[in-house]
Motif scaffolding. Structure first.
Motif, PDB file in Angstrom:
ATOM      1  N   ASP A   1       0.821  -1.213   0.000  1.00  0.00           N
ATOM      2  CA  ASP A   1       0.000   0.000   0.000  1.00  0.00           C
ATOM      3  C   ASP A   1       0.853   1.260   0.000  1.00  0.00           C
TER       4      ASP A   1
ATOM      5  N   TRP B   1       2.419   1.640  -3.474  1.00  0.00           N
ATOM      6  CA  TRP B   1       1.351   2.031  -4.395  1.00  0.00           C
ATOM      7  C   TRP B   1       1.037   3.517  -4.254  1.00  0.00           C
ATOM      8  N   LYS B   2       0.938   3.973  -3.023  1.00  0.00           N
ATOM      9  CA  LYS B   2       0.629   5.391  -2.781  1.00  0.00           C
ATOM     10  C   LYS B   2       1.707   6.292  -3.359  1.00  0.00           C
TER      11      LYS B   2
ATOM     12  N   SER C   1       1.846   5.896  -7.443  1.00  0.00           N
ATOM     13  CA  SER C   1       0.649   6.301  -8.181  1.00  0.00           C
ATOM     14  C   SER C   1       0.412   7.804  -8.149  1.00  0.00           C
TER      15      SER C   1
ATOM     16  N   VAL D   1      -3.888   4.406 -12.974  1.00  0.00           N
ATOM     17  CA  VAL D   1      -4.123   3.009 -12.617  1.00  0.00           C
ATOM     18  C   VAL D   1      -4.468   2.203 -13.873  1.00  0.00           C
TER      19      VAL D   1
ATOM     20  N   MET E   1      -4.660  -1.496 -13.462  1.00  0.00           N
ATOM     21  CA  MET E   1      -5.498  -2.473 -12.768  1.00  0.00           C
ATOM     22  C   MET E   1      -5.529  -2.058 -11.301  1.00  0.00           C
ATOM     23  N   PRO E   2      -6.715  -1.867 -10.702  1.00  0.00           N
ATOM     24  CA  PRO E   2      -6.802  -1.338  -9.343  1.00  0.00           C
ATOM     25  C   PRO E   2      -6.167  -2.265  -8.315  1.00  0.00           C
ATOM     26  N   LEU E   3      -5.694  -1.691  -7.237  1.00  0.00           N
ATOM     27  CA  LEU E   3      -5.079  -2.439  -6.150  1.00  0.00           C
ATOM     28  C   LEU E   3      -6.169  -3.142  -5.346  1.00  0.00           C
ATOM     29  N   GLN E   4      -6.191  -4.481  -5.429  1.00  0.00           N
ATOM     30  CA  GLN E   4      -7.228  -5.251  -4.755  1.00  0.00           C
ATOM     31  C   GLN E   4      -6.840  -6.732  -4.782  1.00  0.00           C
TER      32      GLN E   4
ATOM     33  N   ARG F   1      -3.243  -9.173  -2.814  1.00  0.00           N
ATOM     34  CA  ARG F   1      -3.075  -7.719  -2.948  1.00  0.00           C
ATOM     35  C   ARG F   1      -2.225  -7.468  -4.179  1.00  0.00           C
TER      36      ARG F   1
ATOM     37  N   GLY G   1      -1.833  -4.779  -7.892  1.00  0.00           N
ATOM     38  CA  GLY G   1      -2.278  -3.667  -8.723  1.00  0.00           C
ATOM     39  C   GLY G   1      -1.228  -3.332  -9.765  1.00  0.00           C
TER      40      GLY G   1
ATOM     41  N   LEU H   1       0.067  -0.072 -12.302  1.00  0.00           N
ATOM     42  CA  LEU H   1      -0.058   1.375 -12.475  1.00  0.00           C
ATOM     43  C   LEU H   1       1.060   1.902 -13.355  1.00  0.00           C
TER      44      LEU H   1
END
Length: 249
Positions: free
Chosen positions: A46, A49-50, A53, A58, A60-63, A70, A72, A74
């Motif tokens: 996370d 990613w923060k 990004s 994005v 593919m979303p982080l999920q 987990r 994603g 970007l």
């Protein structure tokens, strides 16, 4: 680029060497080459990613996905693409090649060719696994995911038959440091497939991927300003690099 502006910046991320080059607007980053980062905790995923990004976008979303709790994909503010995933890996940052457009369906041929060439020249190169698309999936028989090793470094590859509108470009290339002229000659002979793309140790292979095949001592030669000017002057007219000529320079 303007005189006095930065030409190259060597740096290291999580033990992986990189070299950034200010090369002008000719070539653009695309998701055909991305960097897959495997991290051991959701907090690390996370946080990275923060940071990456911010100012980017994005893909593919982080999920949660079938292959990772987990994950994603970007592109950062500079256009470079990253895949972040929760998990465990010996090599934190792994180059990932996406074969699309004219290169779709060629991933397996490419990685098998790379493994063959690098094993012959350097050793420690092997195919570690290939997962193919199955019946009812996109383009059955093409590569859904593959992992391979070249001279001790891990890579991944996959095919995609979707209409992406991009492919490999010279914006990302892979530098191979060679100890001998025989190693340079062997790689050049086996990989270069586009003579018009050759220059200063750069080549493009039959699958559109770009490589820089250079003497292992080149970074040392270029570190000193006086020597670097002589080495650059000798190197600029070359296509395949000649270690003897560069050493004399």
């Amino acid at each position: 680029m303007p005189e006095g502006s930065v030409l190259t910046v060597p740096f290291q991320l999580a033990g992986q060497d990189f070299l950034a080059l200010n090369g002008g607007p000719q070539f653009k980053f695309t998701p055909a080459t991305s960097f897959f980062v495997t991290l051991g905790s959701e907090r690390e995923v996370d946080a990275l990613w923060k940071g990456l990004s911010e100012g980017g976008g994005v893909l593919m979303p982080l999920q949660r996905y079938d292959w990772s709790d987990r994950y994603g994909w970007l592109h950062d503010r500079y256009g470079l693409t990253w895949q972040l995933s929760l998990g465990e890996a010996e090599q934190t940052i792994v180059p990932s090649l996406l074969f699309v457009g004219e290169q779709h369906g060629k991933a397996e041929a490419a990685l098998r060719r790379y493994v063959e060439v690098f094993e012959e020249v350097f050793g420690d190169s092997r195919l570690e696994g290939v997962l193919h698309y199955g019946p009812g999936e996109e383009a059955p028989g093409t590569v859904k995911h593959a992992q391979f090793r070249l001279a001790g470094h891990t890579f991944t590859a996959m095919d995609s038959g979707l209409d992406h509108g991009f492919t490999f470009t010279e914006a990302v290339s892979f530098i191979v440091h060679c100890e001998t002229q025989a190693e340079i000659d062997a790689l050049w002979e086996r990989l270069s497939a586009h003579p018009e793309a050759e220059g200063c140790g750069w080549l493009k292979d039959a699958f559109g991927v770009s490589w820089q095949v250079v003497p292992a001592a080149l970074p040392e030669w270029l570190a000193d300003r006086e020597r670097s000017e002589r080495v650059m002057a000798a190197m600029l007219p070359m296509k395949k690099l000649d270690i003897g000529v560069l050493e004399r320079a």
